[in-house]
Design a protein around this motif. Structure first.
Motif, PDB file in Angstrom:
ATOM      1  N   ILE A  11      49.348  41.171  36.685  1.00  0.00           N
ATOM      2  CA  ILE A  11      49.275  41.725  38.030  1.00  0.00           C
ATOM      3  C   ILE A  11      50.490  41.232  38.802  1.00  0.00           C
ATOM      4  CG2 ILE A  11      47.939  41.853  40.160  1.00  0.00           C
ATOM      5  CD1 ILE A  11      45.436  41.333  38.434  1.00  0.00           C
ATOM      6  N   SER A  12      51.283  42.162  39.278  1.00  0.00           N
ATOM      7  CA  SER A  12      52.504  41.847  40.001  1.00  0.00           C
ATOM      8  C   SER A  12      52.202  41.123  41.305  1.00  0.00           C
ATOM      9  CB  SER A  12      53.250  43.148  40.299  1.00  0.00           C
ATOM     10  OG  SER A  12      54.249  42.954  41.263  1.00  0.00           O
ATOM     11  N   ARG A  13      53.089  40.233  41.676  1.00  0.00           N
ATOM     12  CA  ARG A  13      52.979  39.533  42.961  1.00  0.00           C
ATOM     13  C   ARG A  13      53.001  40.545  44.105  1.00  0.00           C
ATOM     14  NH1 ARG A  13      56.395  37.290  46.746  1.00  0.00           N
ATOM     15  NH2 ARG A  13      58.240  37.863  45.577  1.00  0.00           N
ATOM     16  N   ASP A  14      53.773  41.618  43.957  1.00  0.00           N
ATOM     17  CA  ASP A  14      53.827  42.654  44.992  1.00  0.00           C
ATOM     18  C   ASP A  14      52.474  43.323  45.191  1.00  0.00           C
ATOM     19  OD1 ASP A  14      56.491  42.207  45.535  1.00  0.00           O
ATOM     20  OD2 ASP A  14      57.216  43.867  44.295  1.00  0.00           O
ATOM     21  N   VAL A  15      51.725  43.493  44.120  1.00  0.00           N
ATOM     22  CA  VAL A  15      50.396  44.095  44.219  1.00  0.00           C
ATOM     23  C   VAL A  15      49.458  43.163  44.980  1.00  0.00           C
ATOM     24  CG1 VAL A  15      48.368  44.818  42.902  1.00  0.00           C
ATOM     25  CG2 VAL A  15      50.651  45.527  42.169  1.00  0.00           C
ATOM     26  N   VAL A  16      49.497  41.887  44.662  1.00  0.00           N
ATOM     27  CA  VAL A  16      48.652  40.905  45.351  1.00  0.00           C
ATOM     28  C   VAL A  16      49.038  40.841  46.828  1.00  0.00           C
ATOM     29  CG1 VAL A  16      47.973  38.475  45.460  1.00  0.00           C
ATOM     30  CG2 VAL A  16      48.275  39.588  43.239  1.00  0.00           C
ATOM     31  N   THR A  17      50.337  40.891  47.112  1.00  0.00           N
ATOM     32  CA  THR A  17      50.819  40.884  48.492  1.00  0.00           C
ATOM     33  C   THR A  17      50.338  42.123  49.236  1.00  0.00           C
ATOM     34  OG1 THR A  17      52.760  39.600  47.835  1.00  0.00           O
ATOM     35  CG2 THR A  17      52.896  40.760  49.932  1.00  0.00           C
ATOM     36  N   ALA A  18      50.384  43.274  48.582  1.00  0.00           N
ATOM     37  CA  ALA A  18      49.913  44.517  49.205  1.00  0.00           C
ATOM     38  C   ALA A  18      48.419  44.449  49.512  1.00  0.00           C
ATOM     39  CB  ALA A  18      50.218  45.710  48.310  1.00  0.00           C
ATOM     40  N   ILE A  19      47.645  43.894  48.606  1.00  0.00           N
ATOM     41  CA  ILE A  19      46.197  43.743  48.842  1.00  0.00           C
ATOM     42  C   ILE A  19      45.963  42.898  50.094  1.00  0.00           C
ATOM     43  CG2 ILE A  19      44.058  42.724  47.958  1.00  0.00           C
ATOM     44  CD1 ILE A  19      45.113  43.467  45.111  1.00  0.00           C
ATOM     45  N   ILE A  88      41.421  39.815  47.381  1.00  0.00           N
ATOM     46  CA  ILE A  88      42.258  39.477  46.221  1.00  0.00           C
ATOM     47  C   ILE A  88      41.384  39.095  45.037  1.00  0.00           C
ATOM     48  CG2 ILE A  88      43.899  37.794  45.277  1.00  0.00           C
ATOM     49  CD1 ILE A  88      45.315  37.840  48.010  1.00  0.00           C
ATOM     50  N   GLU A  89      40.382  38.258  45.269  1.00  0.00           N
ATOM     51  CA  GLU A  89      39.515  37.837  44.165  1.00  0.00           C
ATOM     52  C   GLU A  89      38.713  39.006  43.610  1.00  0.00           C
ATOM     53  OE1 GLU A  89      37.348  34.410  45.644  1.00  0.00           O
ATOM     54  OE2 GLU A  89      39.048  33.088  45.203  1.00  0.00           O
ATOM     55  N   ARG A  90      38.238  39.882  44.479  1.00  0.00           N
ATOM     56  CA  ARG A  90      37.440  41.035  44.034  1.00  0.00           C
ATOM     57  C   ARG A  90      38.284  42.027  43.231  1.00  0.00           C
ATOM     58  NH1 ARG A  90      36.506  46.191  45.644  1.00  0.00           N
ATOM     59  NH2 ARG A  90      37.865  46.035  47.450  1.00  0.00           N
ATOM     60  N   MET A  91      39.498  42.269  43.678  1.00  0.00           N
ATOM     61  CA  MET A  91      40.309  43.311  43.053  1.00  0.00           C
ATOM     62  C   MET A  91      41.107  42.835  41.845  1.00  0.00           C
ATOM     63  SD  MET A  91      41.566  45.444  46.379  1.00  0.00           S
ATOM     64  CE  MET A  91      42.204  46.796  45.408  1.00  0.00           C
ATOM     65  N   THR A  92      41.444  41.550  41.802  1.00  0.00           N
ATOM     66  CA  THR A  92      42.326  41.080  40.719  1.00  0.00           C
ATOM     67  C   THR A  92      41.662  40.127  39.745  1.00  0.00           C
ATOM     68  OG1 THR A  92      43.132  39.138  41.936  1.00  0.00           O
ATOM     69  CG2 THR A  92      44.323  41.225  42.269  1.00  0.00           C
ATOM     70  N   GLY A  93      40.606  39.453  40.165  1.00  0.00           N
ATOM     71  CA  GLY A  93      40.005  38.437  39.318  1.00  0.00           C
ATOM     72  C   GLY A  93      40.740  37.106  39.383  1.00  0.00           C
ATOM     73  N   LEU A  94      41.822  37.050  40.164  1.00  0.00           N
ATOM     74  CA  LEU A  94      42.546  35.798  40.358  1.00  0.00           C
ATOM     75  C   LEU A  94      41.778  34.940  41.356  1.00  0.00           C
ATOM     76  CD1 LEU A  94      46.142  37.277  40.681  1.00  0.00           C
ATOM     77  CD2 LEU A  94      45.195  36.081  38.697  1.00  0.00           C
ATOM     78  N   ARG A  95      41.997  33.627  41.293  1.00  0.00           N
ATOM     79  CA  ARG A  95      41.348  32.699  42.213  1.00  0.00           C
ATOM     80  C   ARG A  95      42.319  32.384  43.349  1.00  0.00           C
ATOM     81  NH1 ARG A  95      41.434  27.383  43.123  1.00  0.00           N
ATOM     82  NH2 ARG A  95      42.849  26.986  41.411  1.00  0.00           N
ATOM     83  N   VAL A  96      41.863  32.524  44.584  1.00  0.00           N
ATOM     84  CA  VAL A  96      42.695  32.216  45.741  1.00  0.00           C
ATOM     85  C   VAL A  96      42.470  30.751  46.108  1.00  0.00           C
ATOM     86  CG1 VAL A  96      43.193  32.757  48.152  1.00  0.00           C
ATOM     87  CG2 VAL A  96      42.627  34.605  46.548  1.00  0.00           C
ATOM     88  N   SER A  97      43.518  29.960  45.982  1.00  0.00           N
ATOM     89  CA  SER A  97      43.405  28.520  46.241  1.00  0.00           C
ATOM     90  C   SER A  97      43.630  28.185  47.711  1.00  0.00           C
ATOM     91  CB  SER A  97      44.400  27.744  45.381  1.00  0.00           C
ATOM     92  OG  SER A  97      45.728  28.158  45.669  1.00  0.00           O
TER      93      SER A  97
END
Length: 126
Positions: A11-19, A88-97
């Motif tokens: 998942i691109s950083r740009d995608v996470v930033t857009a979310i 971010i967590e819902r859409m990517t599965g990444l953990r937001v610290s």
């Protein structure tokens, strides 16, 4: 593991930033961050006010916001934190610290909050 045989997902950083930018724009009390624009820039237009760092499966976010006068700043900032983390967590599965919110500006509302807007004295009177 069978999942590893299928390849990988990135998942691109740009995608996470857009979310994060879209999440911010959906909160009442966040002002348009481009002076002179007549229309509020929602969605991806907000992403230039967001910095994200991804390390492994962990994301940290810094959001720079402008709040409309009359809205409680701390409440808006907490809503930004919660909304960014949740989306971010819902859409990517990444953990937001961490979600850091930098309130950079306070602007008067374009439409009155309540019965009447106050004159801030920064406009020429006819």
């Amino acid at each position: 593991m069978a999942d590893q045989d299928r390849g990988s997902v990135g998942i691109s950083r740009d995608v996470v930033t857009a979310i994060a930018g879209i999440a911010i724009s959906e909160i009442d009390g966040i002002a348009n961050l481009r002076p002179g624009d007549t229309a509020f820039r929602r969605g991806e237009g907000m992403k230039r006010h967001v910095d994200t760092t991804i390390e492994g499966d962990s994301v940290s976010v810094t959001a720079r916001i402008t709040v409309v006068y009359g809205y409680p700043i701390v409440k808006i900032a907490k809503q930004v934190q919660t909304r960014i983390k949740t989306e971010i967590e819902r859409m990517t599965g990444l953990r937001v610290s961490a979600v850091n919110v930098d309130v950079q500006k306070l602007v008067k509302p374009e439409t009155p909050l309540g019965e009447q807007a106050d004159d801030w004295g920064d406009e020429d009177e006819a």
